[in-house]
Scaffold this motif. Structure first.
Motif: not given
Lengths: 139, 139, 139
Positions: B67-85
């Protein structure tokens, strides 16, 4: 009441011990909650399907893909290596599968579903003797 | 008896609190079951190896790969972003590591195996104060 | 006291039942521990964030990436196929998400954190009626 279940393993597999627990609980048929704790960090407890053995084989194959042996090319970043290539993946699998389970009991019968069996999942390759601490609390 | 354990964290790591729980249980040395619940959705409880600290480091590195940070290239599909990567991956890790644990207790001593320690696993980067609700039921 | 919660599902999603449990526990407002067990092997229990529904959507999407349907090109190694492409991944997800949960209770109130909700996570595509066995032990 309490006891320890001993489960001898010979390599990665799901070892069912539903019957042993059932027999023990029938010695005092009351209502309550059963607590199980596996006393190791490289094997797991699991409640899983007890019908098609393919399910257990596929589960083990999937866990191997999530956490391959340390000598796999994709695992070069592993640092804990001195206990063999199957040790660190065993700890990883033990982190995401249950270490403790609780099962409601009625009249001495676990309230498992029809397709649920109770398993010790061994993650190590060498034979091991595994301990599962069990407590039954009547209520 | 019951209490809340407070654990201050400063970034992703395994914070052991075996000794604090042991000391508390020794104040009433009886048989029973200890229940622990972590009251958050971005950290976890864990029973893991307490010997080689490399095991904990490897575990955290592996969880970061699952489960990489949301700003990792593989995690572009993540929608819940407003609390940080580091927030959504923290929820993902919290879903597959334990939120509650139960440990059989004999004469005030947890029936953990020799190599098992009790940990709060922090998944967030910023410092946090974490609460673990604990209940000991004698039986 | 004990009861069974019935949760009807219509495809993969997180079905919250915090309120149903809360109402039941308020009928006997005492201290103790709540035990929940889901009686199936293709759905899970989960304590997760109850604020932003995106968290639940992202969790389900992530689980689908960890354990894709059996007819996905990456899953050619799966052998358990006769119950449909969503069945074996459902068992895999059910292995790593909780099957049982324990929650400390004070004066009839679950000691969940502010952002924690109680969910049944359905992994199968077809509608199902799911049973969660519940026991409350006062202490």
């Amino acid at each position: 009441m309490k006891r320890t279940f001993l489960i001898r393993t010979s390599g990665p597999a799901c070892y069912e011990f539903t019957a042993e627990v059932r027999t023990w609980l029938e010695t005092a048929p009351s209502d309550g909650v059963l607590t199980l704790l596996v006393r190791h960090t490289s094997c797991s407890l699991l409640i899983q399907e007890n019908a098609d053995p393919d399910v257990q084989r596929d589960l083990l194959a999937w866990l191997d893909r999530l956490a391959p042996p340390s000598d796999h090319p994709s695992m070069g970043w592993i640092t804990h290596r001195h206990e063999g290539p199957d040790d660190m993946p065993a700890h990883l699998k033990a982190a995401i599968l249950p270490v403790s389970l609780q099962i409601p009991v009625e009249h001495g019968r676990m309230q498992l579903g029809q397709w649920q069996g109770l398993y010790l999942v061994e993650h190590r390759s060498a034979p091991h003797s595994r301990q599962v601490a069990a407590v039954f609390q009547s209520c």
